[in-house]
Design an enzyme around this catalytic site. Structure first.
Site, PDB file in Angstrom:
ATOM      1  N   ASP A  34      -3.755   3.662 -10.625  1.00 21.44           N
ATOM      2  CA  ASP A  34      -3.407   2.299 -10.263  1.00 21.44           C
ATOM      3  C   ASP A  34      -2.431   2.269  -9.086  1.00 21.44           C
ATOM      4  O   ASP A  34      -1.525   3.107  -8.998  1.00 21.44           O
ATOM      5  CB  ASP A  34      -2.757   1.647 -11.496  1.00 21.44           C
ATOM      6  CG  ASP A  34      -2.457   0.183 -11.300  1.00 21.44           C
ATOM      7  OD1 ASP A  34      -3.398  -0.564 -11.001  1.00 21.44           O
ATOM      8  OD2 ASP A  34      -1.283  -0.216 -11.443  1.00 21.44           O
ATOM      9  N   GLU A  66      -6.694   3.662  -6.428  1.00 22.35           N
ATOM     10  CA  GLU A  66      -6.795   2.260  -6.010  1.00 22.35           C
ATOM     11  C   GLU A  66      -6.022   2.119  -4.696  1.00 22.35           C
ATOM     12  O   GLU A  66      -4.912   1.616  -4.661  1.00 22.35           O
ATOM     13  CB  GLU A  66      -6.216   1.322  -7.073  1.00 22.35           C
ATOM     14  CG  GLU A  66      -6.438  -0.137  -6.746  1.00 22.35           C
ATOM     15  CD  GLU A  66      -5.472  -1.092  -7.442  1.00 22.35           C
ATOM     16  OE1 GLU A  66      -5.752  -2.289  -7.427  1.00 22.35           O
ATOM     17  OE2 GLU A  66      -4.432  -0.649  -7.961  1.00 22.35           O
TER      18      GLU A  66
END
Ligand code: MG
Length: 648
Positions: A353, A395
């Site tokens: 993330d 990401e």
């Protein structure tokens, strides 16, 4: 357990089909019933993005769970899927899980460690890998590490987060490792450990663009009902300012806020322009503070101890110290130990993330950190006896492909947001002719950074408007987008619900883009995890998996058909793309080639019938199609939004 990733033809050492077999469709590929081909399945390494909290609820508590996923492994098989990216499964503060409170424990709502182990094992038996979502940029504020760090300045956990008594001075002096030399954080703010409270006077000089706050002995004022400027603070408090002279707006309030304040020129809009704030630095009482409305950040107060958070106050950023020695930091070691636990249970990959924000968009620092993290996880995976390399996708959400490319220095894969942005623009403008060139442009940039790069392509995800929403809820366009995704080079990710045509806007609330799967026409919908924020009108019986499975022309069956083709033809799954200039701007044309096998891919991005002549290519041997695709020799006619793949 099977483990490989197709990145290019040269890496395709796992030839499952002879070239002659590639020239015809294996039994089952043309079926719209969801049957997998007998041979060649999983060539493509298609991944499905699972929102664990809203995928399938086995125990009936209104939350998705591990056993719900186990119960639907056949669903993934029908979609040709060979890996699942699970939303964060660790113990966390919120339903989505991106605020972890214990990296080594599972969220009990999802099940036990035994359940998770069974999911890994049962999926593995079917050739499906499990990827965990890892949140390295920040923890939840409810994490005991953070709680102890706040409660005790002498705690060893103080070093796990980013604390300062004077953020602007510490940043200027280069003492904030998290900034990695950046003058400003790019995103995020400093939050006071304890609330700023007391009677304060606010004076906004509109012309000078400054706010001056002073302690006040005057009586607190009620909000001005005729205000055009507002003070926003605390837990949603709004106070209208009084214009005391031309361009001077003032109010005295009994102030209390954990995060500082913002200014507004609208009570209904939160967009930049009507929202006024600071640049991430703290305000000192009595000193005019410059405000702006282009990248307005919360304005915290100086004095006392603050902590830094890129996203919001409930997600304090983790601190790994100077990036050159990040792997020896205590926080890194604790997180690495947690990762080892899951990898040793059989987890085969990770989605990371918010990788840009670990060191505040400082590329060299992030690359150094991510390299260390990947090397650690890959070493654990290999020590476990894993085949090939550990999979990891970042990401790396950047504005442009050149900004994204450096992240391939650290990680084997990154999410290609630009793929979807280019695709939806091309579909909505009815122009497909340049799409392949944009794909190739990005791939060339990535390849320059890492020869074995894996371009993780996708339509929307859990943080974006649904694909259907951005395609005007046109089922024809959604089918085209699915066919393009599954005939493009890279590693396709299917986001939960995209295959059913779910729509939803992020602005309406994240829950509405994370909707539960409606499995059957008559079955209920789990409501608890999303607090009932579900579009029940959308979840009609006909959008269900049951109804779409029975309808040969459904979007779900377009996904299944093209996934089956991708899994059957290694040129489609792992071939390299070459673009063909189309004489018709509506039509996207490219070839995919691998090991002497070449397929021709054609998509009509417009709502009009398109006829083209393809010199040097044949359309006699149709492998898979959606919509009307007719042709002979080198002449091809595609109906509106039609797609077709031909053997060469
Ligand atoms: Mg449940």
């Amino acid at each position: 357990m099977r483990r490989f990733h197709i990145v290019a033809c040269a890496a395709a050492a796992f030839v499952l089909l002879s070239c002659s077999a590639c020239k015809k469709i294996p039994a089952g590929t043309e079926s719209t019933s969801g049957q997998q081909p007998e041979t060649g399945s999983q060539l493509a390494d298609i991944t499905y993005q699972v929102n664990v909290y809203s995928f399938a609820d086995f125990d009936g508590d209104g939350w998705g769970d591990f056993r719900g996923i186990i119960e639907h492994l056949d669903y993934f098989k029908s979609l040709g899927v060979s890996a699942l990216w699970l939303s964060p499964v660790q113990s966390a503060m919120s339903y989505h899980g991106y605020d972890v409170i214990d990296y080594s424990a599972l969220n009990p709502r999802f099940g036990t460690e035994e359940d998770f182990q069974e999911l890994i094992d049962r999926a593995g038996e079917q050739g499906i890998d499990i990827y965990m979502d890892y949140v390295l940029n920040h923890s939840g504020s409810g994490n005991p590490w953070f709680q102890q760090a706040c409660a005790d300045p002498g705690s060893k956990y103080r070093d796990y987060y980013v604390f300062s008594e004077n953020p602007s001075a510490d940043v200027a002096a280069g003492k904030v490792d998290n900034y990695a030399g950046a003058a400003s954080p790019g995103m995020g703010a400093w939050y006071a450990l304890s609330d700023t409270a007391g009677r304060l006077h606010f004076k906004w000089d509109w012309n000078a663009r400054t706010m001056t706050v002073t302690a006040s002995e005057e009586a607190a004022q009620a909000s001005n009902p005729g205000a055009t400027k507002w003070l926003y603070y605390g837990d949603g408090k709004l106070a209208g300012l009084y214009e005391t002279s031309s361009g001077i707006f003032e109010i005295t309030v009994d102030f209390s806020s954990s995060w500082g304040f913002l200014l507004r020129t609208s009570t209904t809009s939160w967009d930049n322009g009507t929202k006024w704030g600071g640049n991430g630095t703290a305000l000192t009482l009595g000193t005019p503070y410059t405000v702006n409305n282009s990248s307005a950040k919360d304005i915290p107060f100086s004095g006392g101890v603050s902590y830094f958070a890129s996203f919001d106050s409930t997600m304090p950023d983790l601190n790994y110290g100077p990036y050159t020695t990040a792997a020896s930091s205590a926080a890194f070691k604790d997180l690495a130990a947690s990762a080892d636990k899951w990898i040793n249970m059989g987890v085969n990959g990770m989605r990371l993330d918010a990788v840009l924000w670990i060191y505040q968009k400082q590329v060299d620092a992030n690359v150094a950190f991510l390299t260390a993290w990947y090397d650690h996880c890959n070493a654990t995976y290999k020590a476990r006896g894993g085949t090939g390399d550990f999979f990891m996708v970042g990401e790396a959400w950047t504005d442009t492909p050149p900004e994204m490319a450096p992240y391939f220095k650290a990680l084997p894969s990154n999410f290609d947001f630009h793929f979807w942005w280019n695709l939806k623009d091309a579909i909505n403008s009815g122009q497909g002719a340049y799409f392949a060139d944009k794909v190739i442009y990005s791939r060339d940039l990535f390849k320059a950074q890492r020869a074995g790069f894996i371009d993780s392509i996708k339509l929307s995800n859990h943080d974006e408007n649904r694909a259907a929403e951005d395609l005007g809820r046109s089922l024809e366009k959604e089918k085209l987008a699915a066919a393009v995704l599954l005939t493009s080079p890279g590693k396709p990710f299917i986001y939960q619900g995209e295959e059913l045509g779910y729509w939803g806007k992020k602005d309406n609330g994240d829950e509405f883009i994370r909707t539960p799967i409606k499995w059957s026409r008559s079955g209920g919908i789990m409501l608890e995890s999303l607090g009932g924020k579900v579009d029940k009108e959308m979840l009609s019986p006909e959008i269900s998996v049951e109804a779409q499975t029975e309808d040969p022309a459904s979007l779900l069956n377009v996904y299944r058909k093209f996934a089956g083709a991708r899994n059957s033809y290694k040129a489609l799954a792992g071939g390299e793309i070459a673009s063909i200039l189309s004489s018709n701007r509506a039509v996207a044309l490219w070839t995919m080639s691998c090991d002497g096998q070449t397929v021709l891919v054609a998509h009509n991005f417009s709502g009009n019938v398109a006829s083209i002549t393809l010199s040097g290519y044949s359309v006699d041997n149709l492998l898979v199609s959606n919509g009307v695709a007719t042709g002979k020799g080198s002449s091809l006619t595609l109906g509106a939004y039609a797609s077709a793949v031909f053997a060469q």
